[in-house]
Design an enzyme around this catalytic site. Structure first.
Site, PDB file in Angstrom:
ATOM      1  N   GLU A   1       0.823  -1.220   0.000  1.00  0.00           N
ATOM      2  CA  GLU A   1       0.000   0.000   0.000  1.00  0.00           C
ATOM      3  C   GLU A   1       0.854   1.266   0.000  1.00  0.00           C
ATOM      4  OE1 GLU A   1      -2.811  -0.274   3.209  1.00  0.00           O
ATOM      5  OE2 GLU A   1      -3.710  -2.105   2.439  1.00  0.00           O
TER       6      GLU A   1
ATOM      7  N   GLU B   1      -3.951  -9.201   0.467  1.00  0.00           N
ATOM      8  CA  GLU B   1      -4.401  -8.906   1.835  1.00  0.00           C
ATOM      9  C   GLU B   1      -5.918  -8.902   1.805  1.00  0.00           C
ATOM     10  OE1 GLU B   1      -2.064  -5.952   3.845  1.00  0.00           O
ATOM     11  OE2 GLU B   1      -3.836  -5.146   4.859  1.00  0.00           O
TER      12      GLU B   1
END
Length: 821
Positions: A431, A507
């Site tokens: 991210e 994720e």
């Protein structure tokens, strides 16, 4: 001479009998005991004659911050978490665990070596900004606290090799992390001595270019330092998992232009590595110069093939499979960040029983012990190094070092772990804000190219959460494997737009729950918050950016091109207490875990187990059945099972049979009765197979008055090594042995004999009891006590007592290694 030395090494794994071979044998010391530690910056602490007698005596690995105390004021962060869609800054409490990890710490010890040897220090991890001094001179600096690093200190060693002073300065800056990073020399420190001509740290690379049932080809590339223009002879034996020699090569040659020395082997009828059968080989390499043995180096490896096929998925050894993975932070709950092999093995054993077959090291380089255990126990790995690149997430995060240090860190990570068969892909980040930068793809390519250069055998992914950016700017298209964090509703779009025709759930879920806590009604809810600062264990609550687990199950089941998932997270961890992270003290640990901070499975464990563990039966009922004051009200009852249907009874009354179906995504994977009327007594479930045959039965009962403490452990025998651990589960039960699921009284511990109390935890994300003190409040009737073996054999006894209860005790045998069966 060569054959004699080879024979002696293989049979005895010790120094050869002659003085020549003794000198040739490399030696490794583990620097564990004899350290001195102090927190705070100290002038002249690196000087050999410095008086550290008033410093604390510690054993390494060591985490200085885990002892607390917890405080709201520890590392308060006024930030907007952009990856969570926040646009305005707010006070984040407990974001880094509420522990005092910020500051400077010094460690000092001494070590001896033999004179006229090459000496290398290896640090498996040092948190953080490590400055290493030997005999008063700086040997190296390494800023990343998670990565392993080494430095050759030969020039700094005392002439006689004795009484060398090693000093290490570490500093954790405020707002340098967004979870609990740990503090100190929290991983192992090694001293390696060799002859001048030797194989360096991580100096071999093994690949298996051809893998089949009948034979496999093995290519070994060996780096040798300081050989100059001398001709080398390398003798390598490949040893099978049983220790038998299955291939041998003796090759002569020179190190040309710094290129490694290459040897090729054929292994007939190889035992292939897989999670179900984690077979491991060893390559034992001996280096000779002018018929003199100068070094011996062992490389452990596995034989297996991996393929990622567009539209089809992931193949291990030619067989299609989906990743049933979890993400894990590096802390070990109440033990903090200090590495312990038994604690890691305990975690992996729980995950293996759940059916988990893969680990993502989120979001940092792992401890080498974890990677070795994944090799041995059969877990595939995605190893990941960074949570930020050149654009910051944290004011004092890794972005300060990225431009100068990223390649150094990547090279260390790749060379360290590329021989491990468990590693099936690399991740280059999580991210990262850079993903939305107009030229962010260039940074990604820079990192991916390093992976391809150092290890051309594995693909590269990145955990991406900004779908619009990465689909439009070329970032996702450039990666070998596009990995998406959440955004399950956009998988199909990504598959259709991206050239790889594959999507990885890098994720997933971010379901939140507190073990044994249930909120009515049981319904899907994002960012649910309650006055008690807990989350419901009906497994239907999740964060704003995520979804319930069932959606990820369905994606894996319905589309060949999905590669599977890595759930956030396998275990609760210290820090990031979402959704209670904004001025919500005392929350200070996560609620994402399938297993809580005390290593006790939550209900969600059995939901995953019912799908992932295909070899064993699962039948689990929730919630508990102690709802005093709710008589006559509806209490939803869920059943997680591998069977297709089940019938529910309360005190003998049937609530009917439920069968898994496609009415909603939850109905595909759970059996649910939302209209059960609470009355104290007995809840029974009978599970049926697809043919309607009764296969299993489970009963839970309303508990009576708390009566006694019950202790149990899977670890009945420990090694007398001063490190081994026993995890003891404590339950408060009624006179019939039923768990009292709402009891939260304080329990005191006393340990006698061949061991000591190490820590305890209860899994409550709001509890401020200190882990290292011998007392802990129960949370919903349970907690975990961790005991540590002594170095002396004997019996260790734990006694647990609490006001109003009959005490409990348990004995554990502590045996020396030569006593083990």
């Amino acid at each position: 001479m060569r054959l004699q030395n080879l024979f002696i090494f293989i049979l005895f794994s010790t120094f050869a009998a002659t003085s020549l071979s003794t000198r040739a044998q490399r030696n490794e010391q583990l620097l564990e005991e004899g350290w001195r530690f102090t927190k705070g910056d100290v002038t002249d602490a690196a000087t050999p004659g410095f008086d550290d007698s008033r410093w604390e005596s510690v054993t390494v690995p060591h985490d200085w911050a885990i002892y607390g105390p917890f405080s709201r004021e520890n590392d308060l962060q006024n930030v907007a978490v952009t990856q969570n869609f926040e646009t305005q800054a707010s006070i984040k409490t407990g974001r880094t665990g509420g522990l005092p990890y910020v500051g400077v710490g010094w460690y000092r010890t001494t070590f001896d070596t033999k004179p006229d040897q090459e000496v290398t220090l290896v640090f498996d991890g040092a948190m953080s900004e490590a400055r290493v001094y030997v005999n008063g001179q700086e040997a190296c600096f390494w800023p990343c606290g998670y990565n392993s690093f080494y430095c050759n200190v030969t020039r700094l060693i005392n002439p006689d090799g004795r009484n060398n002073t090693l000093a290490v300065r570490l500093e954790n800056r405020p707002q340098s992390s967004r979870w609990y990073p740990g503090a100190g020399l929290y991983r192992n420190v090694h001293v390696i001595t060799t002859n001048r001509i030797h194989i360096p740290v991580w100096g071999t690379q093994i690949t298996t270019p051809h893998v089949a049932d009948d034979y496999a080809s093995v290519c070994l590339r060996t780096s040798v330092e300081n050989s100059g223009q001398k001709e080398l002879t390398l003798v390598t034996e490949i040893l099978s998992p049983e220790g038998k020699t299955v291939a041998t090569k003796e090759n002569k040659g020179f190190i040309n232009h710094g290129q490694p020395f290459t040897q090729n082997f054929v292994v007939e009828r190889p035992a292939l590595w897989s999670p179900e059968s984690p077979s491991l080989y060893r390559a034992v390499t001996k280096v000779y110069v002018e018929d003199k043995l100068t070094d011996t180096y062992t490389t452990r490896f596995g034989i297996r093939s991996i393929e990622y096929v567009a539209d089809k998925g992931f193949y291990l050894n030619g067989k299609l499979r989906k990743f049933q993975g979890v993400c894990n932070h590096h802390d070990l709950g109440p033990l903090g960040a200090a590495i312990n092999v038994k604690a890691l093995r305990h975690q992996l054993t729980l995950l293996k029983d759940m059916g988990c077959d893969a680990i993502r090291t989120a979001h940092n380089m792992p401890a080498p012990e974890l990677v070795a255990l994944c090799d041995e126990m059969g877990f595939m790995m995605m190893i990941e190094p960074f949570d930020e690149w050149d654009i910051a997430k944290c004011d004092n995060g890794y972005h300060r070092f990225f431009n100068e240090w990223a390649e150094h860190d990547m090279v260390n990570m790749l060379r360290h772990y590329r021989n491990h068969p468990c590693v099936v892909m690399w991740s280059i980040g999580n991210e990262v804000p850079t993903q939305c930068s107009p030229e962010g793809y260039k940074v990604a390519k820079f990192l991916q190219d390093i992976c391809h250069r150092e290890d051309p055998t594995r693909p590269v992914t990145c955990g991406m959460d900004q779908v619009d950016c990465v689909l439009d700017n070329g970032f996702a298209a450039m990666l070998d494997i596009p990995g998406f964090n959440y955004r399950a509703h956009r998988y199909t779009e990504a598959y259709e737009r991206l050239p790889q025709n594959l999507v990885l759930g890098s994720e997933t879920s971010s379901t939140v729950s507190s073990r044994g806590v249930y909120k009515f009604p049981a319904q899907r809810k994002a960012d649910a918050k309650y006055d008690d600062h807990q989350s419901s264990s009906y497994d239907l609550e999740y964060c704003s950016w995520s979804n319930i687990p069932d959606m990820d199950f369905a994606l894996a089941d319905d589309y060949n091109w999905t590669l599977g998932q890595f759930v956030w997270t396998g275990f609760d961890y210290l820090g990031e207490p979402s959704p209670y992270d904004t001025d919500a003290w005392p929350n200070h640990s996560s609620m994402f875990g399938i297993i809580d901070l005390a290593s006790i499975p939550k209900d969600r464990y059995y939901l995953y187990r019912s799908l992932w563990n295909r070899n064993e039966e699962t039948l689990h009922i929730l919630p508990h059945w102690n709802w005093e004051g709710h008589e006559g009200e509806k209490v939803p009852v869920f059943v997680y099972t591998n069977y297709s249907s089940a019938e529910l009874f309360v005190n003998g009354k049937s609530y009917g049979k439920q069968t898994k179906n496609n009415q909603t995504v939850e109905n595909r994977y759970r059996l649910m009765w939302h209209d059960v009327v609470y009355e104290p007594g007995e809840v029974k479930v009978i599970a049926y197979d697809r043919n309607g045959k009764a296969m299993a039965e489970k009963v839970i009962r309303t508990a009576g008055k708390p009566h006694r403490i019950e202790l149990s452990t899977p670890h009945h025998t420990l090694n007398a090594d001063g490190k081994d651990l026993a995890y003891v589960t404590l339950r408060i039960v009624d006179k019939d042995g039923n768990l009292c699921p709402t009891d939260g009284r304080l329990v005191n511990f006393n340990v006698k004999g061949a061991g000591r109390y190490r820590a305890s935890a209860n899994g409550d994300p709001t509890c401020l009891d200190l882990f290292h003190l011998p007392r802990m409040h129960a949370f919903n009737g349970m907690l975990t006590v961790i005991l540590q073996a002594s170095k002396e054999a004997g019996t260790m006894e734990l006694k647990a007592s609490a006001k109003g209860l009959k005490s409990g005790s348990i004995q554990i045998d502590v045996k020396s290694l030569n006593q083990q069966p």
